[in-house]
Design a protein around this motif. Structure first.
Motif, mmCIF file in Angstrom:
data_model
loop_
_atom_site.group_PDB
_atom_site.id
_atom_site.type_symbol
_atom_site.label_atom_id
_atom_site.label_comp_id
_atom_site.label_asym_id
_atom_site.label_seq_id
_atom_site.Cartn_x
_atom_site.Cartn_y
_atom_site.Cartn_z
ATOM 1 N N MET A 1 72.863 167.525 78.097
ATOM 2 C CA MET A 1 73.707 167.512 76.920
ATOM 3 C C MET A 1 75.138 167.909 77.307
ATOM 4 N N LYS A 35 70.340 167.927 66.694
ATOM 5 C CA LYS A 35 69.280 167.165 67.359
ATOM 6 C C LYS A 35 68.236 166.763 66.322
ATOM 7 N N GLU A 56 75.471 160.912 71.011
ATOM 8 C CA GLU A 56 75.495 161.178 72.449
ATOM 9 C C GLU A 56 74.280 160.536 73.118
ATOM 10 N N LYS A 57 73.115 160.669 72.462
ATOM 11 C CA LYS A 57 71.880 160.145 73.043
ATOM 12 C C LYS A 57 70.964 159.711 71.918
ATOM 13 N N GLY A 58 70.301 158.560 72.112
ATOM 14 C CA GLY A 58 69.328 158.095 71.139
ATOM 15 C C GLY A 58 69.809 156.913 70.316
ATOM 16 N N TYR A 77 73.586 153.366 68.709
ATOM 17 C CA TYR A 77 73.036 154.075 69.870
ATOM 18 C C TYR A 77 74.180 154.765 70.594
ATOM 19 N N GLU A 78 73.924 155.250 71.798
ATOM 20 C CA GLU A 78 74.904 156.046 72.544
ATOM 21 C C GLU A 78 76.318 155.467 72.436
ATOM 22 N N SER A 100 66.390 158.537 62.611
ATOM 23 C CA SER A 100 66.405 158.409 64.067
ATOM 24 C C SER A 100 65.264 157.493 64.502
ATOM 25 N N GLU A 102 64.729 157.127 67.797
ATOM 26 C CA GLU A 102 64.376 157.819 69.041
ATOM 27 C C GLU A 102 64.823 159.269 68.866
ATOM 28 N N VAL A 104 67.320 162.038 69.014
ATOM 29 C CA VAL A 104 68.765 161.807 68.935
ATOM 30 C C VAL A 104 69.536 163.113 69.084
ATOM 31 N N GLU A 164 71.340 146.652 73.913
ATOM 32 C CA GLU A 164 70.485 147.841 73.802
ATOM 33 C C GLU A 164 69.619 147.799 72.546
#
Length: 195
Positions: A1, A35, A56-58, A77-78, A100, A102, A104, A164
């Motif tokens: 992170m 998160k 940032e992620k997911g 996504y990212e 979400s 995934e 995230v 993606e």
């Protein structure tokens, strides 16, 4: 992170901007990391969208219900920005929901903080404007694609602009995003692979 300062620098870079050191630190002080687990609701229908969310992620999905049918409006996504624009600007309840797809990691910039800093610092004001420009351009491209392009062109544009999504999102949501039935999406995908 990543740290909040790293995220602010990454966001600015994605919008082709270089923030002053002071501005970057001021934004880093107000951005909040959250998160979410896969399948978790980030924003519910009837809530007011009070912040812009940077992924940032997911992967996330914005959707709504029409005639008891679940319709996907947007998948991000990212590096993507997630916002219910009308609710954010008017500070009124939204009809859209965000969930979400995934696990995230999101970074939230609240409207009141962002606007206050945008008034005090020209480079933050420019970044704020660029967020809206990017969001509006993306919305216009999507609207024009849905209005004017046949199914195979809509699929190919998504493949070109956001591969993606095609790799990671469930097919049912991709079909809904492209305003196709899952069967049409299957035919388009297979003709795209064979052609």
């Amino acid at each position: 992170m990543m740290t909040s300062l790293e995220i602010i620098r990454r966001i600015a870079a994605e919008y082709h901007m270089l923030l002053s050191k002071e501005s970057a630190h001021l934004l880093a002080d107000v951005i909040i990391c959250r998160k979410y687990k896969k399948g978790e609701r980030i924003l519910n229908e009837g809530d007011t969208c009070k912040c812009m969310r940077y992924i940032e992620k997911g992967m996330t999905r914005q959707f709504y219900y029409k005639y008891d049918k679940d319709l996907t409006e947007h998948i991000a996504y990212e590096g993507g920005l997630v916002i219910c624009l009308e609710s954010y600007l008017k500070q009124e309840p939204t009809r859209l929901m965000i969930e979400s797809l995934e696990p995230v990691i999101l970074w939230e910039l609240y409207k009141e903080d962002f606007e206050r800093l945008a008034l005090e610092h020209a480079d933050i004001g420019l970044l704020y404007r660029k967020f809206f420009e990017g969001s509006l351009i993306e919305s216009q491209i999507k609207a024009d694609t849905l209005r004017f392009e046949p199914a195979h062109e809509r699929y190919n544009k998504l493949l070109h602009l956001h591969p993606e999504i095609l790799k990671r999102a469930p097919l049912i949501y991709i079909a809904s995003l492209l305003q196709m039935t899952p069967e049409t999406l299957s035919r388009v995908r297979s003709s795209s692979l064979n052609g």
